[in-house]
Each structure stands twice: as structure tokens, then as C-alpha cells.
Scaffold this motif. Structure first.
Motif, PDB file in Angstrom:
ATOM      1  N   PHE A 190       1.001  -1.022   0.085  1.00 52.03           N
ATOM      2  CA  PHE A 190      -0.232  -0.080   0.046  1.00 52.03           C
ATOM      3  C   PHE A 190       0.832   1.162   0.018  1.00 52.03           C
ATOM      4  O   PHE A 190       1.892   1.205   0.393  1.00 52.03           O
ATOM      5  CB  PHE A 190      -0.950  -0.107   0.965  1.00 52.03           C
ATOM      6  N   ILE A 191       0.275   2.498  -0.469  1.00 49.84           N
ATOM      7  CA  ILE A 191       0.701   3.515  -0.121  1.00 49.84           C
ATOM      8  C   ILE A 191      -0.096   4.670   0.467  1.00 49.84           C
ATOM      9  O   ILE A 191      -1.194   4.198   1.052  1.00 49.84           O
ATOM     10  CB  ILE A 191       1.202   4.508  -1.693  1.00 49.84           C
ATOM     11  N   GLU A 196      -6.158  16.703   2.332  1.00 52.12           N
ATOM     12  CA  GLU A 196      -6.701  17.578   3.127  1.00 52.12           C
ATOM     13  C   GLU A 196      -8.139  17.373   3.385  1.00 52.12           C
ATOM     14  O   GLU A 196      -9.168  17.177   2.752  1.00 52.12           O
ATOM     15  CB  GLU A 196      -6.728  19.094   2.147  1.00 52.12           C
ATOM     16  N   GLY A 197      -8.589  17.365   4.641  1.00 52.87           N
ATOM     17  CA  GLY A 197      -9.987  17.050   4.992  1.00 52.87           C
ATOM     18  C   GLY A 197     -10.388  15.746   5.292  1.00 52.87           C
ATOM     19  O   GLY A 197     -11.207  15.348   5.916  1.00 52.87           O
ATOM     20  N   SER A 198      -9.168  14.752   5.017  1.00 49.85           N
ATOM     21  CA  SER A 198      -9.663  13.416   4.895  1.00 49.85           C
ATOM     22  C   SER A 198      -8.340  12.653   5.966  1.00 49.85           C
ATOM     23  O   SER A 198      -8.737  11.377   6.149  1.00 49.85           O
ATOM     24  CB  SER A 198      -9.752  12.762   3.577  1.00 49.85           C
ATOM     25  N   GLY A 199      -7.535  13.292   5.865  1.00 53.59           N
ATOM     26  CA  GLY A 199      -6.349  12.531   6.670  1.00 53.59           C
ATOM     27  C   GLY A 199      -5.418  11.904   5.949  1.00 53.59           C
ATOM     28  O   GLY A 199      -5.637  11.900   4.521  1.00 53.59           O
ATOM     29  N   VAL A 200      -4.806  10.780   6.572  1.00 53.35           N
ATOM     30  CA  VAL A 200      -3.968  10.133   5.563  1.00 53.35           C
ATOM     31  C   VAL A 200      -4.569   8.738   5.052  1.00 53.35           C
ATOM     32  O   VAL A 200      -5.093   8.052   5.999  1.00 53.35           O
ATOM     33  CB  VAL A 200      -2.629   9.570   6.529  1.00 53.35           C
ATOM     34  N   LEU A 201      -4.957   8.560   4.103  1.00 56.13           N
ATOM     35  CA  LEU A 201      -5.599   7.445   3.346  1.00 56.13           C
ATOM     36  C   LEU A 201      -4.378   6.318   2.802  1.00 56.13           C
ATOM     37  O   LEU A 201      -3.406   6.653   2.342  1.00 56.13           O
ATOM     38  CB  LEU A 201      -6.344   7.786   2.247  1.00 56.13           C
ATOM     39  N   VAL A 202      -4.936   5.080   3.399  1.00 57.30           N
ATOM     40  CA  VAL A 202      -4.176   3.943   2.936  1.00 57.30           C
ATOM     41  C   VAL A 202      -4.668   3.519   1.758  1.00 57.30           C
ATOM     42  O   VAL A 202      -5.953   2.980   1.516  1.00 57.30           O
ATOM     43  CB  VAL A 202      -4.333   2.982   3.938  1.00 57.30           C
TER      44      VAL A 202
END
Length: 256
Positions: A190-191, A196-202
């Protein structure tokens, strides 16, 4: 199930459901080709994930199931020592363990199962239903050169798993994200993109692609085309799983 005996119909249904679930989960975890929720599971995956019946023993009732020989695993490109059958069985154990937790089990089941897609979710539900409707408890052990695990799947936890998977409303869509590539894992495939507004997405992608993507885009602004699978639990919580379709530098951003 009674002492040293099990109804043949229940056993046959359980073994059929277990085999198809292993194949569906393995297909979802294959890093080489895109996962498809329609059509047959590829034949090489079917061969590599066959479960063969071994000795039967009397405790409450027991049976040994063996995986396909290593030569069958070698037919799959890109598996290496990370054998696909082993990964699939471990994922099923993960779902069973989460269904057995006392609090928040249904949300935990959805978090574990959602990245596998609709096909695997359907088969995991069917596997759970066999135990739930027959009032049967099972204890499962799995041993390979790399793994030694044990889990219990009671009729109660199976019913909890079945209800979580069947009650969830599952939707999917393709969308575009813009953010900064901040990390990733070649081991887990994964990366991570900070949006912005959602945080860090995997965001899941092929393990073989992670190193090159990090080398080219780490800490840079990117545009990611992703497939999003969303499950909404009866309690209103949303669970999302992201799979990468394409990654490119954001328009106007500097490129190496």
C-alpha cells in the motif's frame, strides 16, 4: 455435532464453503492482476489453493486439510515465499478472530473483510452461515513453514460475522484524490496519501510498484485515481477501502 460425530451434510457444506472462500480470498489478495468480482477465479489460483483431505481423527471430530504442493504455488507469478494460500487462510483466520471479539465485533469484521471485495465478502458470509444455522463450533489450526495459528469459530461468532457482512450496504465507485504521498509499505502492498480534510488514506497497490512510486513521488503532490469500496454498517459507521488505479504528479506540481 455430537461427540466424535458430525452430520455428513453439514461437513460437506462446510468443506465446500471453506474451499470456495479460500479461493475467493486468495483471488482478492493476488498482487499480480487486478481483482475481479465477476467471472470464475483464475485456474492457476484454483490449483494453488486446493485443500486436500488428510487423516480423520476422533476428539470431538477432527480432519486434517492440506494445501496444494509447493510446485503448484510456484505457478503463480510474484508469490515468492509469500505463498498465496497461506495469506488467504490467515485472512480468514483474521475475520474469525474479529468475529469472536466481545465488543465491536461487527465493525471489526467489516474492516477486515471489506478490502477483499464483494466476491470474498459473499463467500465469507456463506461460510459463516453453515456454522450459524447448524449450531456447529469449529477450532481451526494452520501450520506452514512461515505460520502457526489457531482460532475458534463458534456458531455464535459465525452468526455475528454473517449478520455483519449481510447487513452492510456495500457500494463502489471510481474517484480522484489529490494530496501528498507520505509513505507506503512494500511488505503489505500500500501507499499513504495525505488528503486535506480526510487525513492520511491507505491505498492498496501491487507490492512490486510501491518502491518505484515512493522513489518518484515521495513527499510530492499527486493525483490518484482510485477504486473505493464503501460498506455502511447498520449502526451507521462507514468503512472504506481504496485500491490504486493510477498515480501521477498533480498538475502544476514540480516533478523530479
Amino acid at each position: 455435532m455430537s461427540a466424535n460425530r458430525v452430520e455428513s451434510a453439514v461437513l460437506g457444506e462446510w468443506l465446500r464453503a471453506l474451499q470456495t472462500t479460500v479461493q475467493a480470498v486468495a483471488n482478492a489478495m493476488d498482487d499480480v492482476r487486478p481483482t475481479q468480482d465477476a467471472g470464475p477465479v483464475p485456474r492457476d489460483i484454483q490449483r494453488a489453493t486446493r485443500l486436500l483431505s488428510g487423516p480423520v481423527f476422533a476428539s470431538s471430530y477432527g480432519m486434517v486439510l492440506e494445501g496444494a504442493p509447493d510446485t503448484a504455488q510456484a505457478e503463480l507469478p510474484g508469490t515468492g515465499s509469500d505463498v498465496l494460500l497461506d495469506r488467504a487462510v490467515n485472512k480468514i483466520f483474521d475475520v474469525a478472530d474479529r468475529a469472536s471479539s466481545a465488543a465491536g465485533a461487527e465493525d471489526a469484521v467489516l474492516d477486515a473483510a471489506l478490502p477483499l471485495g464483494r466476491r470474498a465478502i459473499k463467500h465469507l458470509s456463506e461460510l459463516s452461515e453453515v456454522l450459524a444455522t447448524s449450531n456447529t463450533d469449529v477450532t481451526l489450526s494452520w501450520e506452514t513453514r512461515a505460520t502457526a495459528r489457531r482460532t475458534s469459530f463458534s456458531s455464535e461468532s459465525a452468526d455475528r460475522c454473517r449478520r455483519a457482512l449481510r447487513a452492510a450496504q456495500v457500494d463502489d465507485e471510481d474517484t480522484r484524490l489529490e494530496g501528498t504521498l507520505v509513505g507506503g509499505s512494500t511488505t503489505r502492498g500500500f501507499i499513504e496519501i495525505a488528503v486535506e480534510g480526510s487525513g492520511v488514506l491507505v491505498i492498496r497497490t501491487s507490492k512490486e510498484d510501491v518502491t518505484a512510486l515512493l522513489a518518484r513521488y515521495a513527499q510530492r503532490r499527486v493525483t490518484a485515481d482510485v477504486h473505493v469500496l464503501t460498506a455502511r454498517s447498520p449502526g451507521g459507521r462507514e468503512h472504506r477501502s481504496y485500491a490504486l488505479r493510477d498515480l501521477s504528479p498533480r498538475e502544476g506540481a514540480d516533478t523530479p
